[in-house]
Design a protein around this motif. Structure first.
Motif, PDB file in Angstrom:
ATOM      1  N   PRO A 149       3.489  18.606  -7.959  1.00 46.55           N
ATOM      2  CA  PRO A 149       2.531  19.266  -8.857  1.00 46.55           C
ATOM      3  C   PRO A 149       2.493  18.666 -10.250  1.00 46.55           C
ATOM      4  O   PRO A 149       1.483  18.817 -10.956  1.00 46.55           O
ATOM      5  CB  PRO A 149       3.034  20.716  -8.889  1.00 46.55           C
ATOM      6  N   ASN A 150       3.562  18.006 -10.686  1.00 48.64           N
ATOM      7  CA  ASN A 150       3.585  17.421 -12.021  1.00 48.64           C
ATOM      8  C   ASN A 150       2.950  16.036 -12.064  1.00 48.64           C
ATOM      9  O   ASN A 150       2.109  15.737 -12.909  1.00 48.64           O
ATOM     10  CB  ASN A 150       5.025  17.356 -12.538  1.00 48.64           C
ATOM     11  N   SER A 151       3.346  15.169 -11.114  1.00 45.22           N
ATOM     12  CA  SER A 151       2.851  13.786 -11.129  1.00 45.22           C
ATOM     13  C   SER A 151       1.673  13.564 -10.198  1.00 45.22           C
ATOM     14  O   SER A 151       0.995  12.548 -10.275  1.00 45.22           O
ATOM     15  CB  SER A 151       3.978  12.837 -10.724  1.00 45.22           C
ATOM     16  N   ASN A 152       1.448  14.525  -9.276  1.00 43.08           N
ATOM     17  CA  ASN A 152       0.406  14.399  -8.245  1.00 43.08           C
ATOM     18  C   ASN A 152       0.695  13.255  -7.275  1.00 43.08           C
ATOM     19  O   ASN A 152      -0.191  12.800  -6.552  1.00 43.08           O
ATOM     20  CB  ASN A 152      -0.982  14.216  -8.868  1.00 43.08           C
ATOM     21  N   LEU A 153       1.943  12.782  -7.243  1.00 38.12           N
ATOM     22  CA  LEU A 153       2.346  11.721  -6.328  1.00 38.12           C
ATOM     23  C   LEU A 153       3.071  12.315  -5.127  1.00 38.12           C
ATOM     24  O   LEU A 153       3.756  13.335  -5.232  1.00 38.12           O
ATOM     25  CB  LEU A 153       3.283  10.729  -7.024  1.00 38.12           C
ATOM     26  N   TYR A 154       2.896  11.669  -3.983  1.00 38.64           N
ATOM     27  CA  TYR A 154       3.714  11.981  -2.816  1.00 38.64           C
ATOM     28  C   TYR A 154       5.016  11.183  -2.955  1.00 38.64           C
ATOM     29  O   TYR A 154       4.989   9.976  -3.245  1.00 38.64           O
ATOM     30  CB  TYR A 154       3.006  11.571  -1.531  1.00 38.64           C
ATOM     31  N   ILE A 155       6.142  11.839  -2.768  1.00 40.10           N
ATOM     32  CA  ILE A 155       7.413  11.149  -2.953  1.00 40.10           C
ATOM     33  C   ILE A 155       8.325  11.385  -1.755  1.00 40.10           C
ATOM     34  O   ILE A 155       8.041  12.214  -0.881  1.00 40.10           O
ATOM     35  CB  ILE A 155       8.136  11.612  -4.238  1.00 40.10           C
ATOM     36  N   GLY A 214      11.624   7.527  -4.049  1.00 37.62           N
ATOM     37  CA  GLY A 214      10.571   6.525  -3.885  1.00 37.62           C
ATOM     38  C   GLY A 214       9.231   7.207  -3.719  1.00 37.62           C
ATOM     39  O   GLY A 214       9.156   8.411  -3.424  1.00 37.62           O
ATOM     40  N   GLU A 215       8.174   6.447  -3.907  1.00 40.03           N
ATOM     41  CA  GLU A 215       6.842   6.998  -3.698  1.00 40.03           C
ATOM     42  C   GLU A 215       6.425   6.828  -2.247  1.00 40.03           C
ATOM     43  O   GLU A 215       6.517   5.741  -1.677  1.00 40.03           O
ATOM     44  CB  GLU A 215       5.810   6.317  -4.603  1.00 40.03           C
ATOM     45  N   LEU A 216       5.978   7.929  -1.656  1.00 41.52           N
ATOM     46  CA  LEU A 216       5.404   7.888  -0.311  1.00 41.52           C
ATOM     47  C   LEU A 216       3.923   7.528  -0.488  1.00 41.52           C
ATOM     48  O   LEU A 216       3.028   8.359  -0.333  1.00 41.52           O
ATOM     49  CB  LEU A 216       5.571   9.241   0.376  1.00 41.52           C
ATOM     50  N   ALA A 217       3.709   6.265  -0.840  1.00 40.55           N
ATOM     51  CA  ALA A 217       2.373   5.805  -1.218  1.00 40.55           C
ATOM     52  C   ALA A 217       1.527   5.538   0.021  1.00 40.55           C
ATOM     53  O   ALA A 217       1.995   5.603   1.159  1.00 40.55           O
ATOM     54  CB  ALA A 217       2.493   4.547  -2.076  1.00 40.55           C
ATOM     55  N   GLY A 270       6.806  -0.270   3.858  1.00 44.34           N
ATOM     56  CA  GLY A 270       8.002   0.526   3.673  1.00 44.34           C
ATOM     57  C   GLY A 270       7.810   1.906   4.277  1.00 44.34           C
ATOM     58  O   GLY A 270       7.247   2.073   5.359  1.00 44.34           O
ATOM     59  N   PHE A 271       8.303   2.919   3.587  1.00 41.01           N
ATOM     60  CA  PHE A 271       8.093   4.310   3.980  1.00 41.01           C
ATOM     61  C   PHE A 271       6.829   4.772   3.263  1.00 41.01           C
ATOM     62  O   PHE A 271       6.793   4.866   2.038  1.00 41.01           O
ATOM     63  CB  PHE A 271       9.313   5.131   3.560  1.00 41.01           C
ATOM     64  N   TYR A 272       5.754   5.044   3.996  1.00 43.77           N
ATOM     65  CA  TYR A 272       4.459   5.320   3.375  1.00 43.77           C
ATOM     66  C   TYR A 272       3.777   6.494   4.068  1.00 43.77           C
ATOM     67  O   TYR A 272       4.302   7.047   5.043  1.00 43.77           O
ATOM     68  CB  TYR A 272       3.572   4.076   3.402  1.00 43.77           C
ATOM     69  N   ARG A 273       2.612   6.880   3.555  1.00 44.45           N
ATOM     70  CA  ARG A 273       1.898   8.005   4.155  1.00 44.45           C
ATOM     71  C   ARG A 273       0.570   7.539   4.744  1.00 44.45           C
ATOM     72  O   ARG A 273      -0.078   6.632   4.235  1.00 44.45           O
ATOM     73  CB  ARG A 273       1.669   9.120   3.148  1.00 44.45           C
ATOM     74  N   ALA A 287       4.101  10.873   7.493  1.00 39.26           N
ATOM     75  CA  ALA A 287       5.038   9.970   6.816  1.00 39.26           C
ATOM     76  C   ALA A 287       5.511   8.966   7.861  1.00 39.26           C
ATOM     77  O   ALA A 287       6.074   9.354   8.881  1.00 39.26           O
ATOM     78  CB  ALA A 287       6.220  10.744   6.244  1.00 39.26           C
ATOM     79  N   THR A 288       5.249   7.700   7.631  1.00 35.76           N
ATOM     80  CA  THR A 288       5.573   6.686   8.629  1.00 35.76           C
ATOM     81  C   THR A 288       6.103   5.444   7.937  1.00 35.76           C
ATOM     82  O   THR A 288       6.269   5.421   6.720  1.00 35.76           O
ATOM     83  CB  THR A 288       4.341   6.367   9.502  1.00 35.76           C
TER      84      THR A 288
END
Length: 813
Positions: free
Chosen positions: A71-77, A160-163, A168-171, A184-185
């Motif tokens: 909710p703060n950064s709006n990033l998936y992590i 890490g970012e689940l970008a 890597g580890f991503y969405r 998440a894959t």
């Protein structure tokens, strides 16, 4: 005067002492970082390869991906905890371990990591830690030295970012019944495990992985090993699931797979391949419900059975999971026990998918399962030998697919799908040998460049496996000429004189080959041949003009390279070409099927390269049979029909096709619609479509390159596409990265039709403009595009008048 002199001498003395001091410091530094052996004075953390004195035994890894944005950064992590146990082989006060784009929680003494060992064994304190961004290392300097033969554990906590960068580890995201869902894959290959946890991220450095995943309720977690236990836990008041997996086999970091989703699966369990075993196909719930995974489930067991017998080694795992992902950079990835695929390559819908889709599914499954042994069990030491891994898997994939579908004659497709495809690249002077020196491939971009058509498709087919072939020399003496020098030969047979010769085949024969070869571009060539349909004994061509065979045939024809078991083109004297074409017209089945494809492909490409003996190029235009289509269009014809409809229509038809794409639930159907949208003759629609590739909400990142290339293949969109790429290159290259665009495919696809001096100059200007930033994995593709454009220009200049004259004579215009 004397005082001034005294000062000058003091000054000189100070300078001398300073220089001596600097020299001493440099010498000590050299000794410190090279072990007193001299040579390279680069600091260890600035080198591209790990030093090799620390050998991991196992990893303990816990990962918690958040499937909702912060909710703060709006990033998936994701957050993680890891420990790696390693053995020290040489005394050292320096630990280097790969790490990229991870933020570390400071441990005790304000360091990124902590170091432990067995009870009673002293552990040196950590002096300092830092991230070396260029070489992607986490650097740990110690106050004392590690002891040879002793085992230690390195502990870390990180975020890490689940970008959505497909690395890597991503969405991955998709919509099902109007609801957006997150997967998440992972894609660790080739150098992205370090984006997920600190690790020794080189293929030869194998270890065992113990993995635990924390994930939301209502989701399932998958990894290489079978799930052992799933428990309900509470973290900060949130109810979660925690799944632990059985330990993996000892394997490379690039084979690790981690997935959290709400997928469904199909399953077959039992004594499938010689022991109790589970085969599972995972996909979106709707795709599983519609039966799109049935075909993959049916062929996986037989393919695994085939490879067990072929390798004479049992499959070592208790399960084989295969999963279809909405967003995936490669076509598929051979993670041991959990193979990941693009949806179009694993799922098959008998109602909407074509025969070609079905063939793609079975051959790609066979390719990835072949890696379970060759690649996973036995692994290349370094990325300069990618061809051993991928070339072999490409070859045996046809064998596995043939076993699963014996009525298809799949092995016949090797020539069309691999040999002829790689000929087009290997005929350029900007090609490369199959193997390179190990120290020439270091950086991630250089590693990615190795995964090209040469590595996958340049296969020495089966002539060495024939027990009837008498080898003239040792195998390595033959194979080195095919592996250690680029290109391939054209064998010229003159049936009027009996002279047989070989030359390095080049698309532009007058090209200056600047890459020297120790074999002077001569090959040891097995020549299988037949005369008037009767197969003759094999003979070997060892030098450029090493044979004088009695081939004076009279009215008979000669055909060489039977079933294309050798990697070369064949040219003949004019008389033999005419006799072969005459045989085509009278009874073409006398000529083996594969050789019919070979003759057509060789004839056109030899004509392109301006080889003598060939007929002037003749173009035969025959009446086309009009086929009437009903509203339910057969799957095998949909690609052509959709493209024709969009090309003939306007904005309304384009918008309708776009809406159908949004609603498509079958990946293969969506792919046909996506490519059809590039067929429009309306430049405004094509410009709009190109812009869509910069918006992942409209075009998935995995599909951006395919869309851009498809528009470039449309004559109406060629110039638009080049303008789009040059305008947005820096943005795409710096902001999107490898997970979004296949830059090598982008360059080769967009420039494939370049054939004018103006286009060549545009390409040269593009190269000059971006040379400082470089082209990453597309560097070789830029060189090949320049060479191919020059070849196209020469061909047009050489042949356009003849072609124009022929058309005028046929049309009367």
């Amino acid at each position: 005067m004397g005082e001034r002199c005294k000062v000058s001498w003091l000054y000189v003395l100070c300078v001398v002492l300073a220089l001596v001091s600097v020299a001493t410091i440099v010498t000590l530094w050299t000794i410190a970082i090279t072990g007193g052996k001299g040579g390279d004075v680069t600091a260890p953390w600035d080198r591209d390869r790990l030093p090799g004195y620390l050998v991991p035994e196992f990893y303990n890894i816990t990962l918690w991906p958040r499937l909702k944005p912060n909710p703060n950064s709006n990033l998936y992590i994701f957050t993680g905890w890891s420990a790696v146990q390693f053995e020290c082989l040489e005394a050292t006060d320096l630990i280097l371990i790969h790490s990229n784009k991870l933020n570390y929680t400071e441990m005790k003494d304000e360091h990124f990591v902590s170091l432990t060992s067995e009870e009673g064994v002293s552990v040196p304190n950590i002096k300092s830690t830092w991230l070396q961004l260029q070489t992607q290392y986490l650097v740990i300097q110690l106050m004392g030295k590690l002891t040879p033969g002793q085992k230690y554990q390195l502990h870390a906590q990180f975020t890490g970012e689940l970008a959505d960068d497909l690395a890597g580890f991503y969405r991955s995201e998709y919509k099902e019944d109007g609801v957006t869902k997150i997967v998440a894959t992972s894609q660790m290959h080739p150098t992205n495990a370090r984006k997920t946890f600190p690790c020794f991220d080189e293929p030869a450095i194998k270890a065992v992985f113990h993995l635990t995943l924390i994930h939301p309720t209502g989701t399932i977690a998958l990894s290489n090993g079978m799930e052992m236990e799933t428990a309900t836990i509470t973290v900060d008041g949130e109810t979660l699931l925690q799944t632990t997996f059985e330990a993996t086999e000892k394997m490379s970091t690039y084979l690790l797979a981690i997935i959290v989703s709400d997928y469904a699966h199909l399953r077959v369990s039992g004594n499938q391949i010689g022991h109790w075993f589970h085969i599972r196909i995972w996909a979106r719930k709707k795709a599983i419900k519609e039966g799109q995974g049935n075909y993959a489930l049916n062929v996986t067991g037989p393919i695994l059975d085939f490879f067990q017998a072929y390798y004479n080694i049992s499959y070592p795992l208790r399960k084989s999971d295969q999963i279809a992902l909405p967003d995936f950079y490669f076509g598929a990835m051979e993670n041991w026990g959990l193979v990941t695929y693009r949806e179009t390559n694993l799922l098959y819908d008998p109602e909407t998918s074509s025969n070609s889709n079905k063939e793609t599914t079975v051959t790609i499954i066979a390719h990835e399962l072949a890696h379970m042994w060759f690649g996973n069990l036995v692994t290349l030491r370094w990325w300069n030998e990618v061809w051993l891994n991928e070339g072999f898997a490409s070859y045996v994939s046809y064998l596995g697919a043939d076993y699963a579908e014996p009525d298809w004659n799949v092995k016949d497709l090797i020539v069309l799908d691999d040999v002829q495809k790689v000929f087009a690249v290997d005929a350029l002077v900007s090609s490369h040998p199959l193997t390179s020196k190990e120290d020439s491939i270091n950086l991630p971009g250089q590693i990615m460049e190795q995964f090209d058509t040469i590595s996958y498709s340049k296969i020495s087919l089966s002539y060495l496996q024939d027990n009837n072939v008498s080898l003239p020399r040792q195998v390595d003496a033959i194979m080195n000429r095919w592996v250690r020098q680029m290109g391939f030969p054209v064998v010229t047979i003159d049936t009027s004189t009996g002279i047989v010769s070989q030359n390095h085949f080049l698309l532009v024969p007058e090209s200056n080959v600047t890459v020297e070869s120790p074999y002077k571009y001569e090959w040891m060539i097995p020549v299988r041949w037949m005369k008037d349909g009767a197969t003759k004994d094999i003979w070997w061509l060892l030098e450029k003009k090493g044979l004088n065979v009695d081939m004076r045939t009279g009215p008979s024809w000669v055909l060489a390279n039977i079933n294309v078991t050798g990697y070369y083109r064949v040219n003949y004297d004019l008389g033999n070409w005419e006799r072969l074409f005459s045989q085509f017209n009278t009874d073409h089945q006398v000529i083996p099927l594969i050789n019919r494809a070979q003759l057509v492909d060789d004839a056109f490409n030899l004509a392109s390269a301006n080889y003598k003996y060939l007929l002037c190029l003749q173009i035969h235009i025959r009446e086309q049979v009009l086929v009437h289509f009903t509203f339910i269009i057969h799957p095998n014809l949909r690609s052509a029909v959709y493209c024709s409809a969009v090309a003939a229509g306007g904005e309304a038809e384009w918008n309708f096709t776009w809406s159908q794409l949004q609603d498509a639930t079958v990946a293969s159907e969506a792919n046909k619609l996506m490519l059809a949208l590039a067929c429009s003759n309306n430049t405004q629609l094509l410009e709009r479509y190109l812009e869509f590739t910069l918006d992942p909400a409209k075009i998935r990142k995995q599909d951006a390159t395919a869309v851009i290339t498809a528009v470039a293949n449309n004559r109406a969109g060629q110039n638009l596409t080049w303008q789009f790429v040059t305008k947005n290159w820096e943005h795409m290259f710096t902001e999107y990265g490898v997970g979004s665009f296949s830059f090598a495919s982008l360059i080769s696809g967009v420039t494939a039709r370049f054939s004018t001096p103006q286009e060549l100059q545009q390409l040269l200007d593009f190269e000059e403009e971006h040379k400082d930033a470089g082209f990453g994995s597309a560097a070789l593709a830029v060189d090949q595009a320049l060479e191919r454009t020059q070849a196209n220009i020469k061909w047009v200049q050489r042949n356009k008048q003849d072609v124009l004259q022929w058309f005028r004579s046929q049309t009367g215009n």
